[in-house]
Enzyme design. Structure first.
Site, mmCIF file in Angstrom:
data_model
loop_
_atom_site.group_PDB
_atom_site.id
_atom_site.type_symbol
_atom_site.label_atom_id
_atom_site.label_comp_id
_atom_site.label_asym_id
_atom_site.label_seq_id
_atom_site.Cartn_x
_atom_site.Cartn_y
_atom_site.Cartn_z
ATOM 1 N N HIS A 86 12.253 5.333 13.334
ATOM 2 C CA HIS A 86 12.103 5.529 11.881
ATOM 3 C C HIS A 86 12.789 6.846 11.489
ATOM 4 O O HIS A 86 12.756 7.820 12.241
ATOM 5 C CB HIS A 86 10.603 5.574 11.575
ATOM 6 C CG HIS A 86 10.258 5.488 10.120
ATOM 7 N ND1 HIS A 86 10.523 6.505 9.233
ATOM 8 C CD2 HIS A 86 9.655 4.511 9.399
ATOM 9 C CE1 HIS A 86 10.092 6.150 8.022
ATOM 10 N NE2 HIS A 86 9.566 4.940 8.092
ATOM 11 N N GLU A 91 -0.132 -9.026 -1.451
ATOM 12 C CA GLU A 91 -0.810 -8.494 -0.236
ATOM 13 C C GLU A 91 -2.005 -7.628 -0.646
ATOM 14 O O GLU A 91 -2.222 -6.515 -0.155
ATOM 15 C CB GLU A 91 0.156 -7.698 0.647
ATOM 16 C CG GLU A 91 -0.269 -7.560 2.091
ATOM 17 C CD GLU A 91 0.649 -6.627 2.879
ATOM 18 O OE1 GLU A 91 0.704 -5.437 2.571
ATOM 19 O OE2 GLU A 91 1.330 -7.112 3.796
ATOM 20 N N HIS A 125 5.419 5.182 12.921
ATOM 21 C CA HIS A 125 5.750 6.104 11.824
ATOM 22 C C HIS A 125 4.552 6.572 11.006
ATOM 23 O O HIS A 125 4.737 7.214 9.967
ATOM 24 C CB HIS A 125 6.741 5.427 10.868
ATOM 25 C CG HIS A 125 6.143 4.287 10.102
ATOM 26 N ND1 HIS A 125 5.413 4.466 8.952
ATOM 27 C CD2 HIS A 125 6.139 2.966 10.336
ATOM 28 C CE1 HIS A 125 5.001 3.291 8.509
ATOM 29 N NE2 HIS A 125 5.419 2.365 9.332
ATOM 30 N N ARG A 133 1.755 8.425 9.054
ATOM 31 C CA ARG A 133 1.520 9.822 8.681
ATOM 32 C C ARG A 133 0.292 10.417 9.366
ATOM 33 O O ARG A 133 0.303 11.563 9.781
ATOM 34 C CB ARG A 133 1.300 9.911 7.162
ATOM 35 C CG ARG A 133 2.506 10.311 6.386
ATOM 36 C CD ARG A 133 2.137 10.573 4.927
ATOM 37 N NE ARG A 133 3.202 11.293 4.261
ATOM 38 C CZ ARG A 133 4.348 10.754 3.888
ATOM 39 N NH1 ARG A 133 4.603 9.495 4.103
ATOM 40 N NH2 ARG A 133 5.258 11.506 3.286
ATOM 41 N N GLU A 160 -2.285 5.094 2.740
ATOM 42 C CA GLU A 160 -2.158 3.681 2.348
ATOM 43 C C GLU A 160 -3.489 3.037 1.950
ATOM 44 O O GLU A 160 -3.522 2.177 1.074
ATOM 45 C CB GLU A 160 -1.491 2.881 3.474
ATOM 46 C CG GLU A 160 -0.005 3.182 3.663
ATOM 47 C CD GLU A 160 0.257 4.428 4.486
ATOM 48 O OE1 GLU A 160 -0.711 5.033 5.004
ATOM 49 O OE2 GLU A 160 1.438 4.820 4.594
ATOM 50 N N ASP A 212 0.791 -1.230 0.000
ATOM 51 C CA ASP A 212 0.000 0.000 0.000
ATOM 52 C C ASP A 212 0.822 1.277 0.000
ATOM 53 O O ASP A 212 0.320 2.345 0.347
ATOM 54 C CB ASP A 212 -0.932 -0.001 1.219
ATOM 55 C CG ASP A 212 -0.154 -0.087 2.537
ATOM 56 O OD1 ASP A 212 1.082 0.034 2.508
ATOM 57 O OD2 ASP A 212 -0.794 -0.265 3.589
HETATM 58 C C1 UD1 Z 1 6.550 5.007 3.792
HETATM 59 C C2 UD1 Z 1 5.190 4.591 3.226
HETATM 60 C C3 UD1 Z 1 4.387 3.834 4.277
HETATM 61 C C4 UD1 Z 1 5.194 2.689 4.873
HETATM 62 C C5 UD1 Z 1 6.523 3.218 5.389
HETATM 63 C C6 UD1 Z 1 7.374 2.074 5.868
HETATM 64 C C7 UD1 Z 1 4.030 6.001 1.608
HETATM 65 C C8 UD1 Z 1 3.263 7.233 1.390
HETATM 66 N N1 UD1 Z 1 4.443 5.778 2.870
HETATM 67 O O1 UD1 Z 1 6.305 5.958 4.823
HETATM 68 O O2 UD1 Z 1 3.212 3.322 3.686
HETATM 69 O O3 UD1 Z 1 4.468 2.108 5.917
HETATM 70 O O4 UD1 Z 1 7.212 3.877 4.313
HETATM 71 O O5 UD1 Z 1 8.421 2.522 6.674
HETATM 72 O O6 UD1 Z 1 4.291 5.275 0.692
HETATM 73 N N2 UD1 Z 1 13.777 8.546 5.420
HETATM 74 C C9 UD1 Z 1 15.160 8.482 5.430
HETATM 75 N N3 UD1 Z 1 15.754 7.295 5.093
HETATM 76 C C10 UD1 Z 1 15.050 6.179 4.786
HETATM 77 C C11 UD1 Z 1 13.650 6.248 4.811
HETATM 78 C C12 UD1 Z 1 13.021 7.440 5.103
HETATM 79 O O7 UD1 Z 1 15.834 9.455 5.705
HETATM 80 O O8 UD1 Z 1 15.654 5.147 4.496
HETATM 81 C C13 UD1 Z 1 13.119 9.842 5.740
HETATM 82 C C14 UD1 Z 1 13.289 10.871 4.615
HETATM 83 O O9 UD1 Z 1 13.400 12.156 5.200
HETATM 84 C C15 UD1 Z 1 11.972 10.729 3.839
HETATM 85 C C16 UD1 Z 1 11.019 10.482 4.981
HETATM 86 O O10 UD1 Z 1 11.712 9.627 5.892
HETATM 87 O O11 UD1 Z 1 11.661 11.877 3.097
HETATM 88 C C17 UD1 Z 1 9.691 9.909 4.607
HETATM 89 O O12 UD1 Z 1 9.807 8.758 3.779
HETATM 90 P P1 UD1 Z 1 8.502 8.273 2.951
HETATM 91 O O13 UD1 Z 1 8.835 7.011 2.245
HETATM 92 O O14 UD1 Z 1 7.963 9.387 2.153
HETATM 93 O O15 UD1 Z 1 7.438 8.010 4.084
HETATM 94 P P2 UD1 Z 1 7.422 6.994 5.282
HETATM 95 O O16 UD1 Z 1 6.830 7.705 6.440
HETATM 96 O O17 UD1 Z 1 8.727 6.344 5.420
HETATM 97 N N1 UDP Z 2 11.770 -3.603 10.737
HETATM 98 C C1 UDP Z 2 13.147 -3.645 10.573
HETATM 99 N N2 UDP Z 2 13.924 -2.809 11.327
HETATM 100 C C2 UDP Z 2 13.397 -1.922 12.226
HETATM 101 C C3 UDP Z 2 11.978 -1.852 12.346
HETATM 102 C C4 UDP Z 2 11.203 -2.711 11.582
HETATM 103 O O1 UDP Z 2 13.675 -4.442 9.800
HETATM 104 O O2 UDP Z 2 14.157 -1.186 12.868
HETATM 105 C C5 UDP Z 2 10.943 -4.492 9.898
HETATM 106 C C6 UDP Z 2 9.834 -5.250 10.594
HETATM 107 O O3 UDP Z 2 10.289 -6.529 11.022
HETATM 108 C C7 UDP Z 2 8.766 -5.358 9.535
HETATM 109 C C8 UDP Z 2 8.975 -4.126 8.678
HETATM 110 O O4 UDP Z 2 10.273 -3.641 8.990
HETATM 111 O O5 UDP Z 2 8.962 -6.476 8.687
HETATM 112 C C9 UDP Z 2 7.941 -3.080 8.982
HETATM 113 O O6 UDP Z 2 8.264 -1.906 8.321
HETATM 114 P P1 UDP Z 2 7.630 -0.507 8.692
HETATM 115 O O7 UDP Z 2 7.178 -0.513 10.103
HETATM 116 O O8 UDP Z 2 8.622 0.511 8.266
HETATM 117 O O9 UDP Z 2 6.405 -0.391 7.691
HETATM 118 P P2 UDP Z 2 4.920 -0.972 7.702
HETATM 119 O O10 UDP Z 2 4.971 -2.414 7.985
HETATM 120 O O11 UDP Z 2 4.144 -0.204 8.718
HETATM 121 O O12 UDP Z 2 4.430 -0.653 6.332
#
Ligand code: UD1
Ligand code: UDP
Length: 379
Positions: free
Chosen positions: A248, A122, A215, A217, A136, A100
């Protein structure tokens, strides 16, 4: 490549998509009938790279598009544009997207624009709330309606699709997150597990600890602060319990977490962990406190009570099985739920049971069989 080979392209961009698609990339790569390519949008960078390294996946295409504090518009626009040339170059018979995220949605949309078939892994989870999880819920609905093969983890998810008049191409296969979990746990038992165990010895793992992640939004701002205050209150009330929180990297998460929880003696704020380190910790935690989708699926499999800090969930099966409980983002409700689990053994044991509502670790093999048949019948 023989002319009978089918070309598969996996498109993903974030940590959870990578974890859940890695077992499938592995299964198809070991299968003589397929040519597998991987395209990452790199909507995440460091957190994606951790998973790629662990599962030894080297992307064929990398859009490298993450920007600090990116907006939904940034991700959607950069991703859809970047994928145009990827699809032109790769010319796949079938594109895989997962879940999602915005990458999943635009991956499906880009393939549709090129009239390429899409398999949605999924598929069918629904909270039935347009803004929770945000964005999502709508990402998953839109990806679903753009897809041709709907790989639903549970019968409930399949039923959700039928209610939206998606009637063809639905298969109930389990969730590949359990395949990944079993792969990871197997590795931890072997020699590669020892350095992982060693590297976590600095954490308070020899006492009861709560493993925290968050994490979403829709919780940014006050709800997220409430979550942090609930953790602070619980940490003060239970000085003998540790709270381990791999934070995160989203700045909207980092700021309140460090401001409210930084410096508390029994709260350990750490960098995101790579997958094997994380599941090693999850296997040892006393309670999981999270808003993560993936953890809601993994924790029941490990017999860990999970308190879900969301108002609604699209993963109802863990709640129905009794291992997960929705606690929302209200400080008092979260504190009281944690208090009960940490002080009432009976209440704890009622939740601490190992169930597998999301799969048995064989989803990837099932998907390989379904995809093989689908491609030979249709393309
Ligand atoms: C995204 C997904 C969410 C998912 C989550 C998993 C969307 C809209 N959101 O949310 O569905 O559950 O990932 O974690 O698709 N950042 C870093 N390094 C990283 C990752 C993120 O610095 O490796 C920071 C950056 O500033 C980035 C921000 O996090 O701009 C947001 O990342 P983004 O992928 O837009 O949203 P998430 O909240 O991570
Ligand atoms: N996870 C990880 N390292 C961490 C936190 C989570 O590898 O520090 C793994 C966790 O086991 C799960 C996945 O990341 O499989 C979940 O990702 P996240 O919470 O970022 O996204 P969501 O599942 O909410 O989309």
């Amino acid at each position: 490549m023989s002319p009978t080979h089918k070309k598969l392209l996996f498109i993903f961009g974030t940590r959870p998509e990578a974890i859940k698609l890695a077992p499938l990339v592995r299964v198809f790569s070991n299968h003589a009938g397929f040519e597998v390519k991987v395209a990452v949008t790199a909507q995440h960078r460091q957190m994606l790279d951790q998973v790629l390294a662990f599962f030894e996946i080297v992307p064929d295409y990398d859009l490298d598009m993450m920007k600090p504090n990116q907006s939904l518009f940034d991700v959607t626009a950069a991703g859809i544009k970047g994928l145009e040339s990827v699809l032109e170059d790769a010319t796949p018979d079938l594109v895989f997207v997962q879940g999602d995220t915005t990458t999943a949605f635009i991956g499906a949309l880009a393939a549709y624009y090129k009239k390429i078939k899409v398999a949605h892994v999924e598929a069918g989870l629904r909270s039935h709330h347009k803004y929770s999880p945000f964005p999502e819920e709508m990402n998953r609905i839109m990806a679903g309606h753009l897809s041709d093969l709907h790989l639903a983890p549970t019968s409930g998810a399949a039923e959700n699709l039928r209610r939206e008049n998606i009637l063809e191409g639905i298969h109930v296969v389990g969730n590949t997150v359990i395949d990944a979990l079993f792969l990871g746990l197997d590795l931890l038992k072997g020699p590669k597990g020892e350095p992982i165990r060693q590297s976590l010895q600095h954490l308070p793992i020899n006492q009861r600890f709560v493993l925290v992640t968050g994490h979403r939004r829709e919780s940014f701002g006050e709800p997220f602060e409430n979550i942090c205050h609930a953790i602070a209150e619980s940490a003060a009330c239970f000085p003998d319990v540790a709270f381990i929180y791999p934070v995160h990297l989203n700045p909207n998460v980092q700021e309140p977490v460090h401001r409210i929880l930084g410096g508390l003696s029994n709260v350990r704020l750490i960098e995101p962990l790579d997958y094997p380190h994380f599941i090693w910790l999850m296997e040892r935690c006393y309670v999981a406190l999270t808003d993560s989708g993936g953890m809601q699926e993994e924790a029941p499999s490990l017999g860990k009570p999970v308190l879900v800090m969301r108002e609604v969930t699209e993963r109802q099966e863990g709640i129905d099985a009794g291992t997960a409980r929705l606690v929302g983002t209200d400080q008092k409700v979260i504190f009281e739920a944690l208090h009960e689990l940490l002080s009432n053994e009976e209440a704890y044991q009622r939740m601490a049971k190992s169930v597998n509502p999301y799969g048995d670790g064989t989803a990837s093999n099932r998907i390989a069989t379904i995809v093989g048949k689908y491609l030979s019948d249709t393309i």
